[in-house]
Design a protein around this motif. Structure first.
Motif, PDB file in Angstrom:
ATOM      1  N   LEU A   1      -2.203  11.089   1.684  1.00 25.97           N
ATOM      2  CA  LEU A   1      -2.403  11.819   0.625  1.00 25.97           C
ATOM      3  C   LEU A   1      -3.263  13.145   1.025  1.00 25.97           C
ATOM      4  O   LEU A   1      -3.628  14.125   0.230  1.00 25.97           O
TER       5      LEU A   1
ATOM      6  N   MET B   1      -2.870   4.055   5.376  1.00 28.53           N
ATOM      7  CA  MET B   1      -1.509   4.335   4.976  1.00 28.53           C
ATOM      8  C   MET B   1      -1.726   5.458   3.716  1.00 28.53           C
ATOM      9  O   MET B   1      -1.087   6.601   3.594  1.00 28.53           O
ATOM     10  N   LEU B   2      -2.759   5.141   2.926  1.00 27.75           N
ATOM     11  CA  LEU B   2      -3.281   6.098   2.147  1.00 27.75           C
ATOM     12  C   LEU B   2      -3.964   7.464   2.498  1.00 27.75           C
ATOM     13  O   LEU B   2      -3.966   8.448   1.616  1.00 27.75           O
TER      14      LEU B   2
ATOM     15  N   PHE C   1       0.789  -1.286  -0.084  1.00 26.21           N
ATOM     16  CA  PHE C   1      -0.073   0.116   0.029  1.00 26.21           C
ATOM     17  C   PHE C   1       0.880   1.367  -0.067  1.00 26.21           C
ATOM     18  O   PHE C   1       0.583   2.277  -0.442  1.00 26.21           O
ATOM     19  N   ALA C   2       2.140   1.303   0.540  1.00 27.81           N
ATOM     20  CA  ALA C   2       2.928   2.328   0.557  1.00 27.81           C
ATOM     21  C   ALA C   2       3.458   2.419  -0.784  1.00 27.81           C
ATOM     22  O   ALA C   2       3.681   3.682  -1.179  1.00 27.81           O
ATOM     23  N   LEU C   3       3.530   1.557  -1.587  1.00 27.39           N
ATOM     24  CA  LEU C   3       4.105   1.688  -2.974  1.00 27.39           C
ATOM     25  C   LEU C   3       2.891   2.295  -3.787  1.00 27.39           C
ATOM     26  O   LEU C   3       3.237   3.258  -4.374  1.00 27.39           O
ATOM     27  N   LEU C   4       1.771   1.983  -3.417  1.00 31.26           N
ATOM     28  CA  LEU C   4       0.400   2.452  -4.204  1.00 31.26           C
ATOM     29  C   LEU C   4       0.655   4.052  -3.754  1.00 31.26           C
ATOM     30  O   LEU C   4       0.170   4.833  -4.745  1.00 31.26           O
ATOM     31  N   LEU C   5       0.730   4.320  -2.547  1.00 29.40           N
ATOM     32  CA  LEU C   5       0.980   5.692  -2.155  1.00 29.40           C
ATOM     33  C   LEU C   5       1.980   6.456  -2.828  1.00 29.40           C
ATOM     34  O   LEU C   5       1.545   7.663  -3.410  1.00 29.40           O
TER      35      LEU C   5
ATOM     36  N   LEU D   1      -0.073  -8.925  -3.264  1.00 30.29           N
ATOM     37  CA  LEU D   1      -1.425  -8.642  -2.884  1.00 30.29           C
ATOM     38  C   LEU D   1      -2.180  -9.961  -3.146  1.00 30.29           C
ATOM     39  O   LEU D   1      -3.117 -10.145  -2.359  1.00 30.29           O
TER      40      LEU D   1
ATOM     41  N   THR E   1       4.093  -6.333  -7.590  1.00 23.29           N
ATOM     42  CA  THR E   1       3.274  -5.967  -6.078  1.00 23.29           C
ATOM     43  C   THR E   1       2.149  -6.612  -6.070  1.00 23.29           C
ATOM     44  O   THR E   1       1.776  -7.566  -5.186  1.00 23.29           O
TER      45      THR E   1
ATOM     46  N   VAL F   1       4.030  -2.074  -9.809  1.00 24.51           N
ATOM     47  CA  VAL F   1       2.704  -1.982  -9.337  1.00 24.51           C
ATOM     48  C   VAL F   1       2.312  -3.663  -9.961  1.00 24.51           C
ATOM     49  O   VAL F   1       1.670  -4.306  -9.043  1.00 24.51           O
TER      50      VAL F   1
ATOM     51  N   GLY G   1      -3.034  -0.832   5.659  1.00 26.80           N
ATOM     52  CA  GLY G   1      -2.649  -0.330   4.316  1.00 26.80           C
ATOM     53  C   GLY G   1      -3.541   0.860   3.541  1.00 26.80           C
ATOM     54  O   GLY G   1      -3.157   1.770   3.226  1.00 26.80           O
ATOM     55  N   ILE G   2      -4.902   0.850   4.007  1.00 24.26           N
ATOM     56  CA  ILE G   2      -5.859   1.798   3.477  1.00 24.26           C
ATOM     57  C   ILE G   2      -5.813   2.957   4.233  1.00 24.26           C
ATOM     58  O   ILE G   2      -5.520   4.268   3.709  1.00 24.26           O
TER      59      ILE G   2
END
Lengths: 207, 221
Positions: free
Chosen positions: B90, B86-87, A47-51, B54, B49, B46, B83-84
């Motif tokens: 933004l 973590m976003l 998820f950090a990569l997605l960020l 995932l 990963t 991506v 993980g969510i």
């Protein structure tokens, strides 16, 4: 609350990992627990990569919206990202994905790294001036190792590859051992500071 | 000389030349190739990963059948939520929430950092030096001077290099001289690493030139 709970989470998760390290590693549940925690970390890292990816896309969409002479590069970046991502997510054995990997990503990455050969050479020209005793050691070691790795070294003198291997196996490896031990001691002290809540920079500056 | 008709090799060759054009000066062709590289690399990571982390570690274990077989798989909802969270980085307003998953990751890393690093980088290194580099080396029961001398150099190098990093005592007298010897060994090590890196980069360069000559231009094949 915004800082104390994260510090507490850090402490608890670190202590759990340390305690589990000292438990009998042959017990199946101990192994499973450790593997499970590492899986959790890799999921969070994904998820950090997605960020990072979102950030990259936001920055480039913003540049594209401003529309100036450099916008074309952002467009190219977004298109190449989306093409390889979509083709790979749908099927990572697809022809498009493999084609992009073989004919774009692989040549680009190896050329980028090979480009460094020129800059390393110019850095060597500046660094390899035997002004001091230390610089002379650096120069001689580098020169012998470089000669030992190419056929011309053995053509000049048959023992150059042997000397090169000896340098790699003894003085270079021993100094690397010392560096590794020193760095490990540093890592342990930083880890302790993090666990005890002395080192908090990873939480960011805001309250 | 037969220039290839393969469009893939044409693309690879043009991109290779575009990157090499930076050696003259920064130019639009290089910038274009550079941006393709950044976009394609990001996309590649991506994909990797997604397929290697995932799907096998999160999506498949959380599927209905897998949860029925092993109810503990439901615990994977925790890293999913972390993980969510973590976003939230933004968002300027909610970015503080990302400290929770970050602190968990840092904590696990610190815990592993203490135990694994002590074992692999300190104990095993000291073990290797103490037991695999004997100062009295015997071959078929007879003393081997050469290897013993080399091992002595190894041990002296490690100890003197470590002393160079020891700042609790002033580098004067015997300590200063030993630390100076440590610097010499460190310089030899840096020189060797530098030489090794230069050769690795040059072999990459040779591979790229070979590609252009053999696969693209059809010379030397």
């Amino acid at each position: 609350m915004k800082r104390s709970i994260p510090i507490f989470i850090t402490f608890v998760s670190a202590v759990i990992m340390i305690v589990f390290y000292f438990l009998n590693q042959d017990i199946e549940s101990v192994k499973k627990f450790q593997a499970g925690i590492l899986n959790w970390v890799s999921i969070i890292a994904a998820f950090a990569l997605l960020l990072g990816i979102f950030n990259l896309l936001f920055v480039n969409f913003y540049k594209l919206r401003r529309f100036n002479k450099d916008s074309i590069y952002s467009l190219v970046l977004i298109v190449s990202f989306l093409t390889i991502t979509i083709s790979g997510l749908v099927d990572d054995t697809s022809a498009t994905y493999s084609w992009m990997f073989e004919n774009m990503l692989r040549p680009l990455s190896s050329t980028m790294f090979s480009l460094l050969a020129f800059y390393v050479a110019s850095a060597a020209f500046r660094a390899f001036r035997a002004k001091t005793k230390e610089a002379t050691f650096l120069l001689v070691a580098a020169f012998i190792v470089m000669l030992g790795r190419v056929p011309v070294g053995a053509m000049i003198w048959g023992k150059i590859p042997l000397i090169s291997n000896w340098i790699m196996a003894y003085p270079a490896a021993s100094a690397q051992s010392a560096i590794m031990i020193g760095a490990a001691l540093g890592a342990v002290s930083v880890s302790l500071k993090i666990i005890l809540g002395i080192e908090k920079t990873y939480l960011g500056g805001e309250e | 000389m037969t220039i290839t008709n393969d469009p893939g090799i044409w693309v690879a060759a043009i991109l290779t030349l575009a990157i090499f054009s930076f050696l003259i000066k920064d130019n639009p062709l290089y910038k274009l190739a550079e941006h393709i590289f950044v976009g394609a690399s990001a996309g590649y990571y991506v994909v990797i990963t997604y397929h290697e982390v995932l799907v096998p570690k999160l999506v498949t274990p959380l599927s209905t059948g897998a949860v029925k077989d092993n109810p503990y798989n439901l615990l994977l909802i925790i890293p999913l939520i972390l993980g969510i969270i973590m976003l939230t980085k933004l968002s300027r307003k909610h970015s503080w929430m990302a400290r929770y998953p970050l602190s968990f990751t840092v904590g696990v890393g610190a815990g592993l950092g203490i135990t694994a690093v002590i074992k692999s980088d300190i104990i095993s290194q000291i073990y290797g030096i103490a037991f695999q580099k004997p100062l009295w080396f015997l071959v078929d029961g007879k003393f081997d001077f050469t290897i013993s001398f080399f091992n002595l150099i190894y041990v002296v190098s490690v100890l003197s290099s470590l002393l160079y990093f020891f700042f609790s005592a002033e580098h004067k007298g015997v300590i200063g001289k030993t630390a100076r010897l440590g610097i010499w060994f460190l310089m030899i090590s840096f020189g060797a690493s530098f030489g090794f890196t230069v050769m690795a980069r040059i072999s990459l360069l040779i591979a790229r030139v070979q590609f252009l000559l053999e696969k693209f231009l059809g010379i030397m094949s």
